[in-house]
Write a protein that holds these residues in place. Sequence first.
Motif, PDB file in Angstrom:
ATOM      1  N   GLY A  65      -2.409   5.351  -5.426  1.00 49.61           N
ATOM      2  CA  GLY A  65      -2.275   5.704  -4.014  1.00 49.61           C
ATOM      3  C   GLY A  65      -0.932   6.257  -3.592  1.00 49.61           C
ATOM      4  N   GLY A  66      -0.098   6.689  -4.547  1.00 53.28           N
ATOM      5  CA  GLY A  66       1.205   7.254  -4.191  1.00 53.28           C
ATOM      6  C   GLY A  66       1.191   8.776  -4.233  1.00 53.28           C
ATOM      7  N   THR A  67       2.257   9.377  -3.711  1.00 56.11           N
ATOM      8  CA  THR A  67       2.399  10.833  -3.700  1.00 56.11           C
ATOM      9  C   THR A  67       3.033  11.320  -4.998  1.00 56.11           C
ATOM     10  OG1 THR A  67       2.606  10.742  -1.319  1.00 56.11           O
ATOM     11  CG2 THR A  67       3.435  12.741  -2.375  1.00 56.11           C
ATOM     12  N   THR A  68       3.816  10.444  -5.626  1.00 54.76           N
ATOM     13  CA  THR A  68       4.474  10.823  -6.883  1.00 54.76           C
ATOM     14  C   THR A  68       3.580  10.515  -8.102  1.00 54.76           C
ATOM     15  OG1 THR A  68       5.587   8.683  -6.971  1.00 54.76           O
ATOM     16  CG2 THR A  68       6.803  10.492  -5.941  1.00 54.76           C
ATOM     17  N   ASP A  69       2.364  10.038  -7.867  1.00 54.66           N
ATOM     18  CA  ASP A  69       1.464   9.651  -8.975  1.00 54.66           C
ATOM     19  C   ASP A  69       1.158  10.818  -9.923  1.00 54.66           C
ATOM     20  OD1 ASP A  69       1.383   7.408  -7.425  1.00 54.66           O
ATOM     21  OD2 ASP A  69      -0.804   7.265  -7.330  1.00 54.66           O
TER      22      ASP A  69
ATOM     23  N   SER B   1       8.332  15.895   3.086  1.00 55.84           N
ATOM     24  CA  SER B   1       9.178  15.149   4.026  1.00 55.84           C
ATOM     25  C   SER B   1      10.235  14.308   3.297  1.00 55.84           C
ATOM     26  CB  SER B   1       8.305  14.247   4.904  1.00 55.84           C
ATOM     27  OG  SER B   1       7.879  13.094   4.189  1.00 55.84           O
ATOM     28  N   TRP B   2      10.171  14.249   1.975  1.00 54.27           N
ATOM     29  CA  TRP B   2      11.080  13.389   1.206  1.00 54.27           C
ATOM     30  C   TRP B   2      12.239  14.183   0.598  1.00 54.27           C
ATOM     31  CZ3 TRP B   2       6.873  10.239  -1.937  1.00 54.27           C
ATOM     32  CH2 TRP B   2       6.230   9.367  -1.058  1.00 54.27           C
ATOM     33  N   PRO B   3      13.341  13.490   0.254  1.00 57.10           N
ATOM     34  CA  PRO B   3      14.480  14.166  -0.377  1.00 57.10           C
ATOM     35  C   PRO B   3      14.112  14.767  -1.740  1.00 57.10           C
ATOM     36  CG  PRO B   3      15.085  11.935   0.303  1.00 57.10           C
ATOM     37  CD  PRO B   3      13.601  12.046   0.450  1.00 57.10           C
TER      38      PRO B   3
ATOM     39  N   ARG C 234      15.683   1.371  -3.193  1.00 58.36           N
ATOM     40  CA  ARG C 234      14.753   2.415  -2.752  1.00 58.36           C
ATOM     41  C   ARG C 234      14.261   3.142  -3.993  1.00 58.36           C
ATOM     42  NH1 ARG C 234      19.060   4.332   1.837  1.00 58.36           N
ATOM     43  NH2 ARG C 234      18.481   2.788   3.407  1.00 58.36           N
ATOM     44  N   TYR C 235      13.095   2.720  -4.521  1.00 61.81           N
ATOM     45  CA  TYR C 235      12.572   3.355  -5.732  1.00 61.81           C
ATOM     46  C   TYR C 235      12.214   4.809  -5.465  1.00 61.81           C
ATOM     47  CZ  TYR C 235      11.556  -1.263  -7.894  1.00 61.81           C
ATOM     48  OH  TYR C 235      11.624  -2.524  -8.434  1.00 61.81           O
ATOM     49  N   PRO C 236      12.539   5.686  -6.420  1.00 60.04           N
ATOM     50  CA  PRO C 236      11.964   7.045  -6.402  1.00 60.04           C
ATOM     51  C   PRO C 236      10.550   6.970  -6.998  1.00 60.04           C
ATOM     52  CG  PRO C 236      13.651   6.813  -8.131  1.00 60.04           C
ATOM     53  CD  PRO C 236      13.441   5.456  -7.532  1.00 60.04           C
ATOM     54  N   GLY C 237       9.913   8.099  -7.295  1.00 56.67           N
ATOM     55  CA  GLY C 237       8.619   8.095  -7.980  1.00 56.67           C
ATOM     56  C   GLY C 237       8.796   7.458  -9.350  1.00 56.67           C
ATOM     57  N   LEU C 238       7.875   6.561  -9.741  1.00 55.62           N
ATOM     58  CA  LEU C 238       8.043   5.837 -11.011  1.00 55.62           C
ATOM     59  C   LEU C 238       7.019   6.275 -12.043  1.00 55.62           C
ATOM     60  CD1 LEU C 238       8.873   2.260  -9.691  1.00 55.62           C
ATOM     61  CD2 LEU C 238      10.437   4.087 -10.362  1.00 55.62           C
TER      62      LEU C 238
ATOM     63  N   MET D 241       0.871  -1.171   0.000  1.00 53.25           N
ATOM     64  CA  MET D 241       0.000   0.000   0.000  1.00 53.25           C
ATOM     65  C   MET D 241       0.912   1.225   0.000  1.00 53.25           C
ATOM     66  SD  MET D 241      -3.094   1.103   2.533  1.00 53.25           S
ATOM     67  CE  MET D 241      -3.989  -0.415   2.418  1.00 53.25           C
ATOM     68  N   LEU D 242       0.699   2.140  -0.962  1.00 52.51           N
ATOM     69  CA  LEU D 242       1.604   3.278  -1.142  1.00 52.51           C
ATOM     70  C   LEU D 242       1.281   4.435  -0.183  1.00 52.51           C
ATOM     71  CD1 LEU D 242       2.134   3.389  -5.023  1.00 52.51           C
ATOM     72  CD2 LEU D 242       3.431   2.155  -3.296  1.00 52.51           C
ATOM     73  N   SER D 243       2.102   5.486  -0.276  1.00 49.81           N
ATOM     74  CA  SER D 243       2.138   6.520   0.764  1.00 49.81           C
ATOM     75  C   SER D 243       0.811   7.226   1.039  1.00 49.81           C
ATOM     76  CB  SER D 243       3.204   7.558   0.413  1.00 49.81           C
ATOM     77  OG  SER D 243       2.948   8.116  -0.856  1.00 49.81           O
ATOM     78  N   ALA D 244       0.102   7.652  -0.002  1.00 46.01           N
ATOM     79  CA  ALA D 244      -1.100   8.463   0.229  1.00 46.01           C
ATOM     80  C   ALA D 244      -2.224   7.593   0.805  1.00 46.01           C
ATOM     81  CB  ALA D 244      -1.543   9.128  -1.074  1.00 46.01           C
TER      82      ALA D 244
ATOM     83  N   SER E 286      12.015  -1.153  -1.570  1.00 41.84           N
ATOM     84  CA  SER E 286      11.895  -0.075  -0.593  1.00 41.84           C
ATOM     85  C   SER E 286      11.643   1.219  -1.375  1.00 41.84           C
ATOM     86  CB  SER E 286      13.139   0.013   0.286  1.00 41.84           C
ATOM     87  OG  SER E 286      12.919   0.958   1.316  1.00 41.84           O
ATOM     88  N   SER E 287      11.802   2.355  -0.731  1.00 43.63           N
ATOM     89  CA  SER E 287      11.360   3.623  -1.335  1.00 43.63           C
ATOM     90  C   SER E 287      12.129   4.797  -0.725  1.00 43.63           C
ATOM     91  CB  SER E 287       9.859   3.780  -1.064  1.00 43.63           C
ATOM     92  OG  SER E 287       9.452   5.119  -1.180  1.00 43.63           O
ATOM     93  N   ILE E 288      12.134   5.913  -1.465  1.00 44.71           N
ATOM     94  CA  ILE E 288      12.688   7.161  -0.906  1.00 44.71           C
ATOM     95  C   ILE E 288      11.894   7.596   0.335  1.00 44.71           C
ATOM     96  CG2 ILE E 288      13.690   8.071  -3.037  1.00 44.71           C
ATOM     97  CD1 ILE E 288      11.030   9.830  -3.193  1.00 44.71           C
ATOM     98  N   ALA E 289      10.736   6.968   0.567  1.00 46.08           N
ATOM     99  CA  ALA E 289       9.909   7.299   1.733  1.00 46.08           C
ATOM    100  C   ALA E 289      10.559   6.886   3.046  1.00 46.08           C
ATOM    101  CB  ALA E 289       8.544   6.639   1.608  1.00 46.08           C
TER     102      ALA E 289
ATOM    103  N   VAL F 181       3.213   6.649   7.386  1.00 43.86           N
ATOM    104  CA  VAL F 181       2.950   5.231   7.684  1.00 43.86           C
ATOM    105  C   VAL F 181       3.733   4.346   6.705  1.00 43.86           C
ATOM    106  CG1 VAL F 181       1.136   3.468   7.685  1.00 43.86           C
ATOM    107  CG2 VAL F 181       0.660   5.755   8.595  1.00 43.86           C
ATOM    108  N   TYR F 182       3.645   4.720   5.438  1.00 43.81           N
ATOM    109  CA  TYR F 182       4.341   3.968   4.381  1.00 43.81           C
ATOM    110  C   TYR F 182       5.854   3.966   4.618  1.00 43.81           C
ATOM    111  CZ  TYR F 182       5.909   3.180  -0.511  1.00 43.81           C
ATOM    112  OH  TYR F 182       6.512   2.734  -1.655  1.00 43.81           O
ATOM    113  N   GLY F 183       6.397   5.148   4.920  1.00 42.81           N
ATOM    114  CA  GLY F 183       7.839   5.268   5.161  1.00 42.81           C
ATOM    115  C   GLY F 183       8.283   4.453   6.365  1.00 42.81           C
TER     116      GLY F 183
HETATM  117  C1  AKB Z   1       4.686   6.861  -3.446  1.00 46.06           C
HETATM  118  O1  AKB Z   1       4.543   7.998  -3.913  1.00 46.06           O
HETATM  119  O2  AKB Z   1       4.134   6.466  -2.410  1.00 46.06           O
HETATM  120  C2  AKB Z   1       5.626   5.898  -4.146  1.00 46.06           C
HETATM  121  C3  AKB Z   1       7.011   5.936  -3.584  1.00 46.06           C
HETATM  122  C4  AKB Z   1       7.847   7.131  -3.759  1.00 46.06           C
HETATM  123  O3  AKB Z   1       7.445   4.982  -3.005  1.00 46.06           O
HETATM  124  N1  AKB Z   1       5.656   6.191  -5.540  1.00 46.06           N
END
Ligand code: AKB
Length: 312
Positions: free
Chosen positions: A182-186, A278-280, A169-173, A78-81, A117-120, A142-144
């Motif tokens: 459900g992600g923030t980078t969507d 909150s992310w880099p 650690r994937y960045p936004g894809l 389950m992604l960040s948002a 994993s993720s940049i989160a 929560v996701y991070g």
């Molecule tokens: C998200 O936005 O939650 C994901 C991620 C950066 O892991 N794309």
Amino acid sequence: MQKSILIIGACGQIGTELTFALREKHGNENVIASDIREGNAELMASGPFEILDATNYEAIENVVMHYEIEEVYLMAAMLSATAEKFPMRAWNLNMNSLFNVLNLAKEKKISKLFWPSSIAVFGPNTPKEHTEQNTIMEPSTVYGISKQSGERWCEYYFNKFGVDVRSVRYPGLISWKTLPGGGTTDYAVEIYHKALEEKKYSCFLKEDTLLPMMFMDDAIRATIDIMETPAEKIKIRSSYNLAAMSFNPSEIAKSIQQHIPEFKISYAPDFRQQIADSWPSSINDNKAQEDWGWKPAFNLEKTTQEMLKNLK
Ligand code: AKB
């Protein structure tokens, strides 16, 4: 002899393209796709598929035994948002699914495992620019928190039980075959769809929100490369920093306007702004470059060309 591979969460944004790439490489019959529900028709028709709940250990074990699986890619999460809305469901899915596959590997029922994993994993106190592999990690989502805990468990299972687990650690894809969910980078995917359909887009992040991003082809290559690298070269068993490019909503809009001059962007930041803040803004991935030869191929311009060409 070909090895058998199981992808859990094969119908999601990464899972779909990973399934196609692994089937191309290892043969359709040797790559078992699985998910909680069916996915796109092309994927379903291209090889074996199992309905599988990533939180159900026995169900996964049955599939692993039935197909004599050697490698598992666990892509269900389950992604960040969405995770901010359903914290306990996110924790349950993101952690229990990982324990299930770590324990299968500990019991020698599978020999190798990929977990994303993720940049989160980074948080508001992390230095934002060229964020190092090892730095302050105090995730505020929560996701991070689930991804950082997952990293600790991966390293623990490697050290204690010799589990061959690999992670990035994937960045936004950014991809065109399957939408993220459900992600923030969507926003960086939605924007291309809206640019083609409506010539305008209302962005849920502010115009100067700089985030690390990557085109899906690069992400898939990184995933397969790290899994094919000889074990002794994988020095980091938590998760590797991985980078390709960084841009903000205003820059991606400008790159789209090069191709669609009438495209307009507006900004209506919502709760996802706080997550993004909150992310880099950029990532130092020297360790991935040194240990297993990582090098990205797609910048923003190339990504925009690919997205518009394929979505048209
Ligand atoms: C998200 O936005 O939650 C994901 C991620 C950066 O892991 N794309």
